[in-house]
Design a protein around this motif. Sequence first.
Motif, PDB file in Angstrom:
ATOM      1  N   PRO A   1       0.823  -1.218   0.000  1.00  9.00           N
ATOM      2  CA  PRO A   1       0.000   0.000   0.000  1.00  9.00           C
ATOM      3  C   PRO A   1       0.853   1.263   0.000  1.00  9.00           C
ATOM      4  O   PRO A   1       1.879   1.343   0.682  1.00  9.00           O
ATOM      5  N   GLN A   2       0.410   2.245  -0.777  1.00  8.99           N
ATOM      6  CA  GLN A   2       1.037   3.562  -0.836  1.00  8.99           C
ATOM      7  C   GLN A   2      -0.065   4.584  -0.564  1.00  8.99           C
ATOM      8  O   GLN A   2      -0.453   5.362  -1.425  1.00  8.99           O
ATOM      9  N   PRO A   3      -0.572   4.595   0.675  1.00  7.51           N
ATOM     10  CA  PRO A   3      -1.731   5.442   0.970  1.00  7.51           C
ATOM     11  C   PRO A   3      -1.370   6.899   1.207  1.00  7.51           C
ATOM     12  O   PRO A   3      -0.316   7.226   1.745  1.00  7.51           O
ATOM     13  N   PHE A   4      -2.282   7.783   0.780  1.00  7.12           N
ATOM     14  CA  PHE A   4      -2.251   9.204   1.109  1.00  7.12           C
ATOM     15  C   PHE A   4      -0.927   9.867   0.749  1.00  7.12           C
ATOM     16  O   PHE A   4      -0.263  10.479   1.587  1.00  7.12           O
TER      17      PHE A   4
ATOM     18  N   SER B   1      -3.416  14.918 -10.082  1.00  4.77           N
ATOM     19  CA  SER B   1      -4.746  14.361 -10.310  1.00  4.77           C
ATOM     20  C   SER B   1      -4.701  12.895 -10.692  1.00  4.77           C
ATOM     21  O   SER B   1      -5.692  12.182 -10.548  1.00  4.77           O
ATOM     22  N   LEU B   2      -3.561  12.423 -11.146  1.00  5.96           N
ATOM     23  CA  LEU B   2      -3.438  11.034 -11.574  1.00  5.96           C
ATOM     24  C   LEU B   2      -3.683  10.035 -10.458  1.00  5.96           C
ATOM     25  O   LEU B   2      -4.247   8.962 -10.671  1.00  5.96           O
TER      26      LEU B   2
ATOM     27  N   GLY C   1      -6.578   3.624 -12.968  1.00  5.70           N
ATOM     28  CA  GLY C   1      -7.119   2.329 -12.566  1.00  5.70           C
ATOM     29  C   GLY C   1      -6.097   1.215 -12.502  1.00  5.70           C
ATOM     30  O   GLY C   1      -6.419   0.099 -12.085  1.00  5.70           O
ATOM     31  N   ASP C   2      -4.859   1.502 -12.904  1.00  4.01           N
ATOM     32  CA  ASP C   2      -3.834   0.457 -12.943  1.00  4.01           C
ATOM     33  C   ASP C   2      -2.999   0.383 -11.672  1.00  4.01           C
ATOM     34  O   ASP C   2      -2.117  -0.463 -11.574  1.00  4.01           O
ATOM     35  N   HIS C   3      -3.257   1.262 -10.715  1.00  2.00           N
ATOM     36  CA  HIS C   3      -2.456   1.298  -9.487  1.00  2.00           C
ATOM     37  C   HIS C   3      -3.377   1.350  -8.264  1.00  2.00           C
ATOM     38  O   HIS C   3      -3.448   2.375  -7.578  1.00  2.00           O
ATOM     39  N   PRO C   4      -4.072   0.270  -7.965  1.00  2.85           N
ATOM     40  CA  PRO C   4      -5.014   0.278  -6.836  1.00  2.85           C
ATOM     41  C   PRO C   4      -4.354   0.402  -5.478  1.00  2.85           C
ATOM     42  O   PRO C   4      -5.033   0.658  -4.479  1.00  2.85           O
ATOM     43  N   TRP C   5      -3.031   0.237  -5.419  1.00  2.00           N
ATOM     44  CA  TRP C   5      -2.334   0.296  -4.132  1.00  2.00           C
ATOM     45  C   TRP C   5      -1.936   1.722  -3.759  1.00  2.00           C
ATOM     46  O   TRP C   5      -1.455   1.958  -2.646  1.00  2.00           O
ATOM     47  N   THR C   6      -2.120   2.668  -4.674  1.00  2.00           N
ATOM     48  CA  THR C   6      -1.744   4.063  -4.442  1.00  2.00           C
ATOM     49  C   THR C   6      -2.990   4.934  -4.340  1.00  2.00           C
ATOM     50  O   THR C   6      -3.938   4.753  -5.106  1.00  2.00           O
ATOM     51  N   SER C   7      -2.978   5.877  -3.411  1.00  2.00           N
ATOM     52  CA  SER C   7      -4.101   6.819  -3.311  1.00  2.00           C
ATOM     53  C   SER C   7      -3.583   8.196  -2.904  1.00  2.00           C
ATOM     54  O   SER C   7      -2.563   8.318  -2.235  1.00  2.00           O
ATOM     55  N   GLY C   8      -4.312   9.228  -3.307  1.00  2.00           N
ATOM     56  CA  GLY C   8      -3.998  10.581  -2.903  1.00  2.00           C
ATOM     57  C   GLY C   8      -4.523  10.864  -1.507  1.00  2.00           C
ATOM     58  O   GLY C   8      -5.091   9.999  -0.833  1.00  2.00           O
ATOM     59  N   TRP C   9      -4.345  12.096  -1.072  1.00  2.00           N
ATOM     60  CA  TRP C   9      -4.923  12.554   0.206  1.00  2.00           C
ATOM     61  C   TRP C   9      -5.387  13.996   0.078  1.00  2.00           C
ATOM     62  O   TRP C   9      -6.579  14.260   0.097  1.00  2.00           O
ATOM     63  N   GLN C  10      -4.460  14.910  -0.105  1.00  2.06           N
ATOM     64  CA  GLN C  10      -4.819  16.323  -0.191  1.00  2.06           C
ATOM     65  C   GLN C  10      -5.647  16.569  -1.451  1.00  2.06           C
ATOM     66  O   GLN C  10      -5.643  15.757  -2.378  1.00  2.06           O
ATOM     67  N   PRO C  11      -6.366  17.686  -1.515  1.00  2.00           N
ATOM     68  CA  PRO C  11      -7.114  18.003  -2.732  1.00  2.00           C
ATOM     69  C   PRO C  11      -6.185  17.998  -3.950  1.00  2.00           C
ATOM     70  O   PRO C  11      -5.067  18.515  -3.887  1.00  2.00           O
ATOM     71  N   ASN C  12      -6.640  17.387  -5.029  1.00  2.00           N
ATOM     72  CA  ASN C  12      -5.789  17.331  -6.204  1.00  2.00           C
ATOM     73  C   ASN C  12      -5.629  18.720  -6.818  1.00  2.00           C
ATOM     74  O   ASN C  12      -6.425  19.627  -6.578  1.00  2.00           O
TER      75      ASN C  12
END
Length: 425
Positions: A145-148, A154-155, A160-171
């Motif tokens: 996991p690469q959360p927040f 914005s990417l 859809g190819d990287h479900p283990w990564t997510s943003g946190w702050q407003p894009n």
Amino acid sequence: MRRTTTLRAAAAASAALLLATACNSQRGQDDKDAAADGACQGQQTTGITDKSIKLGGIYPLSGPASAYGTISKGVSAYFKHVNDKGGIAGRKVEFVVRDDGYQPPKAVEEARRLVEQEKVFAVFQTLGTPSTAAVWDYLDKRKVPQPFVATGASLWGTDGDHPWTSGWQPNYVAEARVYAKYLKEEKPKAKVAVLYQNDDFGKDLLGGFKAAVADGGVKVVAEESYEVTDPSISAQMTSLARSKADVLLNITTPKFGSQALAADAKNTKWDPLHIVNNVSSSATVLKPVGFKNVQGVVSATYFKDPADPQWADDAEMKTYKDALRKYAPDSDPANQFNAYGWAAASSLHKALDAMKCPTREGLRDAVRNLEDVEVDMLLPGVTLSTGPDDAFPIETMQLMRFKGERWQLFGKPVDTRKEFGPLEN
């Protein structure tokens, strides 16, 4: 608006090196990774036990973006505070911080070290668009996991190819939309000059702004870019001043944010409305310029400013300041970057609490299924919400104007999901 090709091209050399070395070591490495049983059978438990969670973070503790390094102190203070109260679901958090100097190849090295040597449960908070782009293929391949991530590209929320990564702050596109809405309402014929960092961070926000004003009277009349290795942006600011624009949109990281603010203040023949992007809005960026020289500058935010007296009696703010003094006594509690780290760590705490399985897969899924989750350091009206196809936890911001020695909020929070609709892939 999605910058998939550009991001991957920018990180290609680093990612290729990382993946090549990772593949050579992965066969033997994966055999050693721990797995759950029972209802969570087969899921990864590397880095987490009944009593502990080991997390890693990659920050520019040195280099041109070192002002961001103090974010790690806010994160560390939060976890130490939580540990003293029994941990997260009884698990004590170990937070391992690595320095990449804002250099993607170095981020590659540190990601490998965290995953393959430190055996972290998750790589929480890789800071910066270039560094995050350099390592996300590797972390996805390793199912870590690469959360927040600490970047608003914005990417991170649409790929859809990287479900283990997510943003946190407003894009950055959401942030750009807030500025565009403000100018359309307050200066509908504005002529805008733009200074931007010549990478996917700068281009993302600039592209979002242009798209948001395309149907109105607000016009971008001049653009100048800079490289993170440049010693100065004085030439760019001189060029922008010739445009006689009545708005300056300042899309920079802290070092160059200070330089742009100082150059604007020095040029008494040009007096545009100065909008500085959120990532350079900390008082630590403004203070070297002199507060008297940045009066009226506008920005946007989504978490509570520790320098704002309206939060003096706020319970979470008191907890944050007490904890920072205790666990990071060399840090300034009024520094917004420290509060940012605290808010991000508190958000991860919420996601860890929401895991159905105490596994890497459990965290991945929890981060993508947040519904109006309240985080006490965020502004009233700002919550975390995600879905399977939306990894943007925060898309609400509120404008602020610098007055006296601090930022003052004005207007109402803008939910960009409702105002502009979802971002498209």
